[in-house]
Design a protein around this motif. Sequence first.
Motif, short mmCIF file in Angstrom:
data_model
loop_
_atom_site.label_atom_id
_atom_site.label_comp_id
_atom_site.label_asym_id
_atom_site.label_seq_id
_atom_site.Cartn_x
_atom_site.Cartn_y
_atom_site.Cartn_z
N TYR A 1 0.85 -1.19 0.00
CA TYR A 1 0.00 0.00 0.00
C TYR A 1 0.89 1.23 0.00
N ILE A 2 0.71 2.08 -1.01
CA ILE A 2 1.46 3.33 -1.11
C ILE A 2 0.50 4.46 -0.77
N LYS A 3 0.78 5.14 0.34
CA LYS A 3 -0.06 6.24 0.82
C LYS A 3 0.30 7.52 0.08
N GLN A 4 -0.72 8.29 -0.23
CA GLN A 4 -0.51 9.57 -0.90
C GLN A 4 0.03 10.58 0.12
N PRO A 5 0.86 11.53 -0.32
CA PRO A 5 1.36 12.53 0.61
C PRO A 5 0.23 13.42 1.10
N THR A 6 0.29 13.80 2.35
CA THR A 6 -0.73 14.66 2.94
C THR A 6 -0.79 15.98 2.19
N GLY A 7 -2.01 16.36 1.78
CA GLY A 7 -2.22 17.58 1.03
C GLY A 7 -2.14 17.38 -0.47
N GLY A 8 -1.65 16.24 -0.90
CA GLY A 8 -1.54 15.98 -2.33
C GLY A 8 -2.43 14.84 -2.79
N GLU A 9 -3.45 14.53 -2.00
CA GLU A 9 -4.34 13.43 -2.34
C GLU A 9 -5.03 13.68 -3.67
N GLU A 10 -5.27 12.60 -4.40
CA GLU A 10 -5.94 12.72 -5.70
C GLU A 10 -7.39 13.16 -5.54
N VAL A 11 -8.03 12.75 -4.44
CA VAL A 11 -9.40 13.15 -4.14
C VAL A 11 -9.35 13.90 -2.82
N GLN A 12 -9.84 15.14 -2.80
CA GLN A 12 -9.86 15.93 -1.59
C GLN A 12 -11.30 16.37 -1.30
N TYR A 13 -11.65 16.39 -0.04
CA TYR A 13 -13.00 16.74 0.37
C TYR A 13 -12.97 18.04 1.17
N ASP A 14 -14.00 18.86 0.96
CA ASP A 14 -14.16 20.06 1.78
C ASP A 14 -15.04 19.69 2.96
N SER A 15 -14.70 20.20 4.12
CA SER A 15 -15.51 19.87 5.29
C SER A 15 -16.68 20.86 5.41
N TYR A 16 -17.75 20.38 5.98
CA TYR A 16 -18.95 21.20 6.19
C TYR A 16 -18.75 22.04 7.44
N THR A 17 -18.93 23.35 7.31
CA THR A 17 -18.84 24.22 8.47
C THR A 17 -20.25 24.60 8.90
N ARG A 18 -20.53 24.37 10.15
CA ARG A 18 -21.85 24.63 10.70
C ARG A 18 -22.08 26.15 10.77
N PRO A 19 -23.25 26.63 10.31
CA PRO A 19 -23.52 28.06 10.38
C PRO A 19 -23.62 28.53 11.84
N ALA A 20 -23.33 29.80 12.05
CA ALA A 20 -23.35 30.35 13.41
C ALA A 20 -24.78 30.54 13.93
N GLN A 21 -25.73 30.71 13.06
CA GLN A 21 -27.13 30.92 13.49
C GLN A 21 -28.03 29.85 12.90
N THR A 22 -29.23 29.75 13.43
CA THR A 22 -30.19 28.76 12.96
C THR A 22 -30.61 29.08 11.55
N ASN A 23 -30.74 28.07 10.76
CA ASN A 23 -31.13 28.21 9.37
C ASN A 23 -32.48 27.52 9.19
N TYR A 24 -33.55 28.29 9.03
CA TYR A 24 -34.87 27.71 8.88
C TYR A 24 -35.26 27.69 7.41
N VAL A 25 -36.00 26.68 7.03
CA VAL A 25 -36.55 26.57 5.67
C VAL A 25 -38.05 26.60 5.83
N TYR A 26 -38.73 27.59 5.16
CA TYR A 26 -40.16 27.72 5.24
C TYR A 26 -40.79 27.21 3.94
N VAL A 27 -41.86 26.48 4.08
CA VAL A 27 -42.57 25.97 2.92
C VAL A 27 -43.91 26.70 2.88
N SER A 28 -44.27 27.25 1.72
CA SER A 28 -45.55 27.95 1.64
C SER A 28 -46.61 27.14 0.97
#
Length: 160
Positions: free
Chosen positions: A133-160
């Motif tokens: 198994y050959i590990k990819q160097p950190t930061g140079g991965e072929e597939v990189q994911y962005d992490s989800y950052t939680r919003p600071a305030q509540t996010n409501y979705v209204y349906v009409s």
Amino acid sequence: MIHGQYGQPYTFYTTTEEKRIDRAVPSSQIRFLFKFTNGMDKNVVYSYGQTQLVNNRYTRVNMSSNTIENVFTGAINFLPNGYWEYEIYEVSWQIANPVLATGTAPINETDVLSPPSSSKGIVQGLVELGKLYIKQPTGGEEVQYDSYTRPAQTNYVYVS
């Protein structure tokens, strides 16, 4: 399973001495030809281990990472990174100081050098196989994911 980090020098510890085929020559006249097959694209790469140290229980072999591969110098490029299968073939010489070069060392497991000579290596056979198994160097991965950052305030979705 053997592990390695892409771009770093590789040191492999294998158990080749107990499975040795040609016992008529000393271990100093044996070299190991590695065959690596990539698990994804089935690319095959060959390399002789450099600065090998043969002990009773294990054999230590070094190879270097290089984008320009050379079967005789141990320069190898493990791209794409990930899982590889390896096979180790024993190659023996009848002379005291084997030379790894074109015409004196086989380049793969089916290569037969002719005419026969004591200065030419002969593939004796397969002595070990396994996974790498050959590990990819950190930061140079072929597939990189962005992490989800939680919003600071509540996010409501209204349906009409």
